[in-house]
Design a protein around this motif. Sequence first.
Motif, PDB file in Angstrom:
ATOM      1  N   UNK A 299       0.829  -1.210   0.000  1.00 56.91           N
ATOM      2  CA  UNK A 299       0.000   0.000   0.000  1.00 56.91           C
ATOM      3  C   UNK A 299       0.862   1.259   0.000  1.00 56.91           C
ATOM      4  N   UNK A 300       1.967   1.250   0.719  1.00 59.20           N
ATOM      5  CA  UNK A 300       2.882   2.395   0.691  1.00 59.20           C
ATOM      6  C   UNK A 300       3.330   2.664  -0.745  1.00 59.20           C
ATOM      7  N   UNK A 301       3.720   1.610  -1.439  1.00 62.14           N
ATOM      8  CA  UNK A 301       4.166   1.754  -2.831  1.00 62.14           C
ATOM      9  C   UNK A 301       3.035   2.281  -3.701  1.00 62.14           C
ATOM     10  N   UNK A 302       1.819   1.753  -3.514  1.00 64.98           N
ATOM     11  CA  UNK A 302       0.698   2.164  -4.361  1.00 64.98           C
ATOM     12  C   UNK A 302       0.363   3.641  -4.176  1.00 64.98           C
ATOM     13  N   UNK A 303       0.398   4.120  -2.932  1.00 62.51           N
ATOM     14  CA  UNK A 303       0.101   5.537  -2.699  1.00 62.51           C
ATOM     15  C   UNK A 303       1.199   6.418  -3.270  1.00 62.51           C
ATOM     16  N   UNK A 304       2.466   5.991  -3.086  1.00 62.08           N
ATOM     17  CA  UNK A 304       3.571   6.765  -3.640  1.00 62.08           C
ATOM     18  C   UNK A 304       3.473   6.903  -5.150  1.00 62.08           C
ATOM     19  N   UNK A 305       3.078   5.827  -5.834  1.00 65.16           N
ATOM     20  CA  UNK A 305       2.913   5.890  -7.281  1.00 65.16           C
ATOM     21  C   UNK A 305       1.679   6.689  -7.680  1.00 65.16           C
ATOM     22  N   UNK A 321      -2.457  -2.478  -7.307  1.00 63.93           N
ATOM     23  CA  UNK A 321      -1.659  -2.624  -6.093  1.00 63.93           C
ATOM     24  C   UNK A 321      -2.480  -2.324  -4.845  1.00 63.93           C
ATOM     25  N   UNK A 322      -3.251  -1.243  -4.901  1.00 64.50           N
ATOM     26  CA  UNK A 322      -4.049  -0.851  -3.746  1.00 64.50           C
ATOM     27  C   UNK A 322      -5.100  -1.907  -3.417  1.00 64.50           C
ATOM     28  N   UNK A 323      -5.754  -2.435  -4.444  1.00 70.43           N
ATOM     29  CA  UNK A 323      -6.756  -3.476  -4.221  1.00 70.43           C
ATOM     30  C   UNK A 323      -6.139  -4.751  -3.676  1.00 70.43           C
ATOM     31  N   UNK A 324      -4.997  -5.157  -4.240  1.00 73.13           N
ATOM     32  CA  UNK A 324      -4.310  -6.358  -3.759  1.00 73.13           C
ATOM     33  C   UNK A 324      -3.947  -6.209  -2.285  1.00 73.13           C
ATOM     34  N   UNK A 325      -3.427  -5.044  -1.928  1.00 67.95           N
ATOM     35  CA  UNK A 325      -3.057  -4.780  -0.537  1.00 67.95           C
ATOM     36  C   UNK A 325      -4.256  -4.854   0.387  1.00 67.95           C
ATOM     37  N   UNK A 326      -5.355  -4.238  -0.022  1.00 67.86           N
ATOM     38  CA  UNK A 326      -6.549  -4.211   0.820  1.00 67.86           C
ATOM     39  C   UNK A 326      -7.121  -5.613   1.017  1.00 67.86           C
ATOM     40  N   UNK A 327      -7.168  -6.404  -0.054  1.00 70.97           N
ATOM     41  CA  UNK A 327      -7.686  -7.766   0.060  1.00 70.97           C
ATOM     42  C   UNK A 327      -6.817  -8.648   0.939  1.00 70.97           C
TER      43      UNK A 327
END
Length: 404
Positions: A299-305, A321-327
């Motif tokens: 999630x850190x990576x997804x927000x940074x991107x 990335x964000x969805x994968x992290x949340x799931x």
Amino acid sequence: MIKKYLRKPHYSWLVLAALCGLAFANRACGVNILTVFFLPMAEEFDWNRTQISGAASIGALIGAGASILMGRLSDYMGPRIILGIGALIVTFSMIALSQMTMIIVFYIFYGAARVSDQGLIQTVSPSTLTKWFSGNSGRAVSIYFGFMALGGVLLPLLTHLAIMDFGWRSGWLLLASVMFFIGFVPTVLLVGSPGKGEDNTGNTKSESENVPTEFSLSQTLNSKDYWFIAIAVFVTGILTAGIGLHIVPFLVGQGLSPEIAVSTVSIRFLSSSIGGFVAGFLIDRYGPRPTVIGALAIRIISIGLLIFADTFFEAIFTGALDGFSDGAQSTAVVLLLVSYFGKSNVGGIYGVTRAFKVAGFSAGPIIAAIWFDLSGSYSAVLWAFFLLAILSVILISSTRRIKV
């Protein structure tokens, strides 16, 4: 009941199947479903989006309080009654919404559905699964959250088709039918509490089940490790809802078309299902704590991107990335609680934790909206969310199992 006619080692999988149907149908209460009704209801009744959105926020907040009580009750009276009542509330609320003509009726019945969603169904279902599965618990919970994500993908499409062909009232009736036949009926027939020897004993225990001590709720609440987890869950709730509700206007502001921006929402739900499924295998092999930390790092990576995203590929990639992290995180958190504090009181413990997450859901969109209204940009709030994501990793990394 039906279970006495079935072989006990396999009954846990029927419980999982019933809860997966309930999770799928329960997406009827999600904001991504409400979005489908925005325009036709606003056009007929001249309601604005703030009025429509208010019912979802109020219902979620009340549901956060209800989750504390319902999680505790499920430890004592079992899940069947609570989940059955929750499914009926959603069913009858959807039917009532199909007949409404006043905003107060919308607030009463959509609010009731959201309370049932957040306070009953989503609170009690995951903790029930952890009690039924001694081994493969990560896989079981990941399948559950996968079906929840699948409902988030399919039900908006089916509802949209019903609205296009028969009007928005038929959309609510469709959702009522799905909840009753796929959610309510299997739940009351199959879901109960396991007795001794009724869990899935055919599997070896995973690291997530290697529990040193059974904690009471009061002992858990006196543990700093629990509060680290609860604060991290609250923070991730802020991130999930804050980014989720504002992702479309942010990407449009970055120069992307509305169609591309909306497609990232669908990608997020699909990748959430994948993330939850993959997390199940990781949990059974490595345990829930490393899985949670890994999910939060993604999630850190997804927000940074996301902060710099201004192309189709970048938008889709960050959404995935964000969805994968949340799931993955959703799957792992309940098992993290079990691995630290045991199964006996996991309903009450998860209920309190769920309240923190729902509170984050309510706070995130408001924080992002106020920040945008004050600054005219999402850039600063996304950087703040980036730092909060780092904080969540630090908090979970600082936790350790303890003994009483």
